[in-house]
Design a protein around this motif. Structure first.
Motif, short mmCIF file in Angstrom:
data_model
loop_
_atom_site.label_atom_id
_atom_site.label_comp_id
_atom_site.label_asym_id
_atom_site.label_seq_id
_atom_site.Cartn_x
_atom_site.Cartn_y
_atom_site.Cartn_z
N ARG A 181 1.74 4.68 -5.41
CA ARG A 181 3.02 5.02 -6.04
C ARG A 181 3.31 4.18 -7.29
NH1 ARG A 181 2.66 9.12 -3.27
NH2 ARG A 181 4.30 9.88 -1.86
N ASP A 182 2.70 3.00 -7.41
CA ASP A 182 2.96 2.18 -8.59
C ASP A 182 2.01 2.48 -9.74
OD1 ASP A 182 0.68 1.09 -7.49
OD2 ASP A 182 1.38 -0.99 -7.52
N SER A 183 1.35 3.66 -9.68
CA SER A 183 0.39 4.04 -10.72
C SER A 183 0.97 5.06 -11.70
CB SER A 183 -0.88 4.60 -10.09
OG SER A 183 -0.64 5.86 -9.48
N ALA A 184 2.27 5.01 -11.96
CA ALA A 184 2.89 5.97 -12.88
C ALA A 184 2.14 5.99 -14.21
CB ALA A 184 4.35 5.59 -13.12
N SER A 193 10.19 7.04 -4.92
CA SER A 193 9.23 6.06 -4.41
C SER A 193 8.36 5.50 -5.53
CB SER A 193 8.35 6.68 -3.31
OG SER A 193 7.49 7.68 -3.83
N VAL A 194 8.04 6.33 -6.54
CA VAL A 194 7.31 5.85 -7.70
C VAL A 194 8.16 4.84 -8.46
CG1 VAL A 194 6.31 6.48 -9.94
CG2 VAL A 194 5.89 7.92 -7.93
N CYS A 216 7.11 0.87 -8.84
CA CYS A 216 6.88 0.27 -10.16
C CYS A 216 7.83 -0.90 -10.39
CB CYS A 216 7.04 1.32 -11.25
SG CYS A 216 5.73 2.57 -11.29
N LEU A 217 9.07 -0.77 -9.97
CA LEU A 217 10.02 -1.87 -10.10
C LEU A 217 9.56 -3.07 -9.28
CD1 LEU A 217 13.39 0.10 -9.85
CD2 LEU A 217 12.45 -0.99 -11.90
N ASP A 218 9.09 -2.81 -8.07
CA ASP A 218 8.62 -3.90 -7.19
C ASP A 218 7.36 -4.56 -7.76
OD1 ASP A 218 10.71 -3.33 -5.49
OD2 ASP A 218 9.48 -2.23 -4.04
N ARG A 219 6.46 -3.75 -8.29
CA ARG A 219 5.21 -4.29 -8.83
C ARG A 219 5.47 -5.31 -9.93
NH1 ARG A 219 0.54 -0.71 -11.96
NH2 ARG A 219 -0.78 -2.48 -12.58
#
Length: 209
Positions: free
Chosen positions: A15-18, A92-93, A97-100
């Motif tokens: 999900r963090d691969s936007a 969720s994306v 991304c915010l968490d990453r």
């Protein structure tokens, strides 16, 4: 009637691969603003995702990262009502991304246009974005983040018209849906309320929700 439509494409199953974002904003006067950008996820692309949206690693080499784009994106999202199709994915994306990058969460509420469409146009074979677009005669490039966000705006405007309301806030009151929210390490999903009501639609049969 001011609200924001958002859509992400991802490079792989994470999900963090936007790798692309599309945003469309519409205000009470009907004036639209649009934002689109490729995003460098700093990770490998999966062939399946590339097949779906056509974005490759070479396309994003010079694109900004999510962290670099965030000040711009946050300006569109903060203190706004967001709408996304299958919103659980896009939210969720956003959260991943915010968490990453350890970024502060914006203050926002969000809705899912799948849930809204099921209430306003019940009984369809499915509620995929391309199915709904075809139903309403909307032509677009599916899985292009900006085009997808544009279609969501069109669906919400048509839902407003069909249920004879003048704003998305009024629409969700009529069809009895609550907004979702996101928080750091948590979230609340949109929900259809238990009380059933009849939505009187312009020029069509009444839908019992």
């Amino acid at each position: 009637m001011s609200f924001v439509s958002i859509d992400f494409e991802t490079a792989n199953k994470y999900r963090d691969s936007a790798c692309a974002i599309g945003i469309v904003i519409i205000n009470e006067q009907g004036v639209r603003e649009e934002f689109y950008s490729l995003i460098n996820p700093l990770m490998e692309f999966d062939f399946h995702n590339v097949y779906v949206h056509g974005i490759t690693e070479s396309d994003v080499i010079d694109a900004p990262t999510f962290e670099e784009l965030w000040p711009t994106i946050k300006g569109y999202l903060n203190n706004h009502l967001l709408v996304a199709h299958n919103a659980s994915f896009d939210m969720s994306v956003l959260r991943a991304c915010l968490d990453r990058y350890r970024l502060d969460y914006p203050k926002l509420e969000y809705l899912c246009s799948v849930m809204i469409s099921k209430q306003v146009w019940p009984g369809l074979p499915n509620y995929k974005l391309n199915t709904l677009a075809e139903l309403h005669g909307i032509q677009f490039a599916h899985h292009h983040a900006l085009d997808d966000a544009r279609v969501v705006i069109e669906l919400l405007l048509r839902a407003n018209k069909e249920t004879e309301v003048t704003s998305v806030r009024e629409l969700i009151d009529v069809i009895q849906i609550s907004c979702g929210k996101i928080f750091e390490r948590s979230y609340i999903t949109p929900k259809a309320k238990r009380n059933k009501r009849t939505v009187r639609s312009r020029g069509v049969k009444n839908y019992h929700l």
